[in-house]
Design a protein around this motif. Structure first.
Motif, mmCIF file in Angstrom:
data_model
loop_
_atom_site.group_PDB
_atom_site.id
_atom_site.type_symbol
_atom_site.label_atom_id
_atom_site.label_comp_id
_atom_site.label_asym_id
_atom_site.label_seq_id
_atom_site.Cartn_x
_atom_site.Cartn_y
_atom_site.Cartn_z
ATOM 1 N N VAL A 19 -48.665 -5.698 -51.882
ATOM 2 C CA VAL A 19 -49.031 -6.029 -50.503
ATOM 3 C C VAL A 19 -50.316 -6.864 -50.497
ATOM 4 N N CYS A 20 -51.256 -6.514 -51.354
ATOM 5 C CA CYS A 20 -52.499 -7.301 -51.459
ATOM 6 C C CYS A 20 -52.197 -8.747 -51.843
ATOM 7 N N TYR A 23 -50.936 -10.520 -48.789
ATOM 8 C CA TYR A 23 -52.061 -10.674 -47.868
ATOM 9 C C TYR A 23 -53.018 -11.779 -48.339
ATOM 10 N N ASP A 24 -53.455 -11.667 -49.598
ATOM 11 C CA ASP A 24 -54.426 -12.633 -50.113
ATOM 12 C C ASP A 24 -53.861 -14.048 -50.147
ATOM 13 N N TYR A 27 -53.083 -15.209 -46.162
ATOM 14 C CA TYR A 27 -54.298 -15.473 -45.395
ATOM 15 C C TYR A 27 -55.205 -16.482 -46.081
ATOM 16 N N ARG A 165 -60.791 -14.619 -50.156
ATOM 17 C CA ARG A 165 -59.804 -13.541 -50.001
ATOM 18 C C ARG A 165 -59.540 -12.874 -51.344
ATOM 19 N N LEU A 167 -58.385 -8.963 -51.424
ATOM 20 C CA LEU A 167 -58.187 -7.569 -51.048
ATOM 21 C C LEU A 167 -57.890 -6.716 -52.275
#
Length: 185
Positions: A19-20, A23-24, A27, A165, A167
């Motif tokens: 998921v990171c 996301y990274d 975004y 970014r 996370l």
């Protein structure tokens, strides 16, 4: 989630780090695109390929086409990072070509992170980008999914090195559980 963390923390953190990656990458790419980075077009195409990969994976009958799409996503993410850093297209074409090992080595030389070794090892074990366009990969379904997940991880690693970014690094710092990404055996 607590139950999964208690009984199989490795799998739980593997899912969290996946998921990171999304996301990274998502975004981070969006940050650069909205700032009109020189790498915007490459990032838009890499995002499109990562999205296409998940669509192909949802087709239970034929996922072979996902391999070249995933590999192109990796190449686009690397080239976006190099473009953002300041490398010319001619350098990337003439010196790097489609060679993921060369791309990974240059990226970790330019922008090192704790995950350098994992990025290089994954790139050393990816199928040949050009070859997958013309012949079947002969990978099992699970290996194909591994390639798709590696594409997400590597694309995220590229954006982590050119944006703020990361996370995944925050999760490692907060939990102490290391990010280990490798192909399934």
């Amino acid at each position: 989630m607590d139950e999964v963390l208690r009984y199989d923390p490795e799998q739980a953190y593997h899912a969290i780090y996946n998921v990171c990656d999304v996301y990274d990458f998502g975004y981070g790419a969006n940050d650069l695109i909205t700032r009109d980075s020189s790498a915007s077009d490459l990032l838009k195409n890499a995002l499109s390929n990562i999205t296409a990969t998940s669509r192909v994976l949802s087709d239970s009958n034929n996922i072979e086409g996902m391999i070249p799409v995933s590999l192109v996503a990796i190449e686009l993410a690397f080239k976006a990072a190099f473009t953002h850093i300041g490398y010319e297209e001619s350098f990337m074409k003439n010196k790097l070509g489609h060679n993921f090992k060369k791309m990974a080595s240059l990226l970790v030389k330019e922008r090192s992170l704790d995950s350098d070794k994992q990025v290089i090892e994954l790139c050393e074990n990816l199928p040949d980008l050009v070859g997958t366009r013309y012949r079947p990969s002969e990978l099992t379904r699970l290996k194909m999914i591994d390639v798709a997940m590696a594409a997400q991880f590597i694309a995220a690693e590229c954006t982590r090195r050119i944006t703020d970014r990361n996370l995944a690094a925050q999760i490692v710092q907060q939990t102490g559980f290391p990010r280990i990404y490798k192909f399934q055996k």
